[in-house]
Design an enzyme around this catalytic site. Sequence first.
Site, PDB file in Angstrom:
ATOM      1  CE  LYS A  77      -1.556  10.008   2.465  1.00  0.00           C
ATOM      2  NZ  LYS A  77      -2.017   9.003   1.497  1.00  0.00           N
ATOM      3  CB  SER A 152      -5.921   9.248   1.472  1.00  0.00           C
ATOM      4  OG  SER A 152      -4.716   8.616   1.097  1.00  0.00           O
ATOM      5  CB  SER A 176      -4.216   7.690  -1.862  1.00  0.00           C
ATOM      6  OG  SER A 176      -5.429   7.438  -1.219  1.00  0.00           O
TER       7      SER A 176
HETATM    8  N1  GLN Z   1      -9.940   5.965  -2.162  1.00  0.00           N
HETATM    9  C1  GLN Z   1      -9.371   4.710  -1.848  1.00  0.00           C
HETATM   10  C2  GLN Z   1      -9.824   4.275  -0.474  1.00  0.00           C
HETATM   11  O1  GLN Z   1     -10.563   4.979   0.129  1.00  0.00           O
HETATM   12  C3  GLN Z   1      -7.883   4.736  -1.967  1.00  0.00           C
HETATM   13  C4  GLN Z   1      -7.175   5.213  -0.765  1.00  0.00           C
HETATM   14  C5  GLN Z   1      -5.684   5.103  -0.883  1.00  0.00           C
HETATM   15  O2  GLN Z   1      -5.144   4.865  -1.971  1.00  0.00           O
HETATM   16  N2  GLN Z   1      -5.010   5.254   0.248  1.00  0.00           N
HETATM   17  O3  GLN Z   1      -9.461   3.257  -0.001  1.00  0.00           O
END
Ligand code: GLN
Length: 484
Positions: A77, A152, A176
């Site tokens: 990632k 994400s 994410s």
């Molecule tokens: N969807 C969550 C956010 O927008 C989680 C994002 C993540 O785990 N990096 O913060």
Amino acid sequence: MTDITRLTVAETHRLLSDKKVSAVEVAQAYLNKIQGSDLNAYLSVNADATLEQARHADQLIAEGKAGTLTGIPIAHKDIFVTREWPSTAASKMLEGYMSPFDATVVEQLKSAGMVCLGKTNCDEFAMGSTNANSAYGKTLNPWNKDVVPGGSSGGSASCVAARLAPVATATDTGGSIRQPAAFCGVTGIKPTYGRPSRWGMIAFASSLDTAGVIAQTAEDCALVLSKMIGFDHRDSTSIELPSEDLTASLNNGVNGLRIGVPRAWLDKVNPELKKSIEEALNEYQKLGAKLVDIELPTADLGVPVYYIIAPAEASSNLSRFDGVRYGHRAEKYDDLLDMIKRSRDEGFGAEPKRRILIGTYVLSHGYYDAYYIKAQRVRRLIAEEFDRTFANLCDVIATPVSTDAAFGYEDNKDPLSLYLSDLYTVPGSLAGLPSMSIPCGMSSKGLPFGLQLIAPKCAESRILSVAHAFQKETDWHTKAPIGY
Ligand code: GLN
């Protein structure tokens, strides 16, 4: 000859160690496929660097010095910094940034002999649930290009689903890894906070950020995660536990295991998804597990707590991007303050700006006690609720990952409803618990569903074996989108 790109990590390892295929051939097969892909799952590829690592792996195999992961390709990632690929966190702020060092996780997997295929797309600074927040264009979901791959880590999940990598690293701050894994029909694990190192992970919310793995199977997750955990003195919150072979207990089974099910959570989801989860639970019962009804009322407060704590930490972490220490610098400006303002305005997209504003607000004088301190208190209560539940009622908890399968890119753009969609993943994050998502069914529209498993701290080997037991009996994890 079988298409090498359709194999799991474990299967690819067998071909490599039997010398039926070389690491260079494996890497080349994936590089060709990546080149022909239109999913925008990768932000950067560097074929020369990949093939160089593959040649090195072949040498180790020839010398009899190979381990299980030697020669296995992996995508990272774009939140992990890498020396040979740009590290951007999918932000204009870091466009073209070349890190002088590799993240600990990248370094660990490289020393295990893995071959990096490139960096995967994600929401900017890992903020989001759709991949629409990437400054470099959205990643598509190979199951249906009109729906989100999740976020994400949408690039990591999409590339594993489309067999553009057998396995990928990902990060999870509030879901994410688990939500994109669910939306793309692959297996993802977020380990215990502090078990993998955060060193070299571009920071979002430091008390929550956790590195993990997305792969086709729980077995592959165990193989790769085993090399990613362990104490790192460069990460101040690293847990002082020795590394662990998470594959050792994979076949422990679930006989006698108590699975806690928060029934109230199940009632809030799409009826098709509910049915798939109930079928998965029945499967576990057939395998000897015992289902226990549980209640997690405090965990229901997860979303407001998370959306105070995560932006608060983000507003502090992102202050380093000022056009001086890190990041984009505006070309035209009047004075120093103007330079910082313009650089941040040009470099950050809408979502990081929104989080910086929320975070600065909840930390500001006068609101700090009302929001930030209160959120920290409730966070503690959520963690204690999980502790009590595991101490008294069950060994693992099974829940949906989200309320439905992946939604359309056009269907959900309102930030607040996107925040609310994180309701089942943020409680485990706030408590720092290992949590997984495994494919458990398919909607009538042909989109995958995910089952979330949550375990007590440092019980990675337990949830991996629970997931593996399911995957030995079912074939949801083997399904690939048509054409991939
Ligand atoms: N969807 C969550 C956010 O927008 C989680 C994002 C993540 O785990 N990096 O913060």
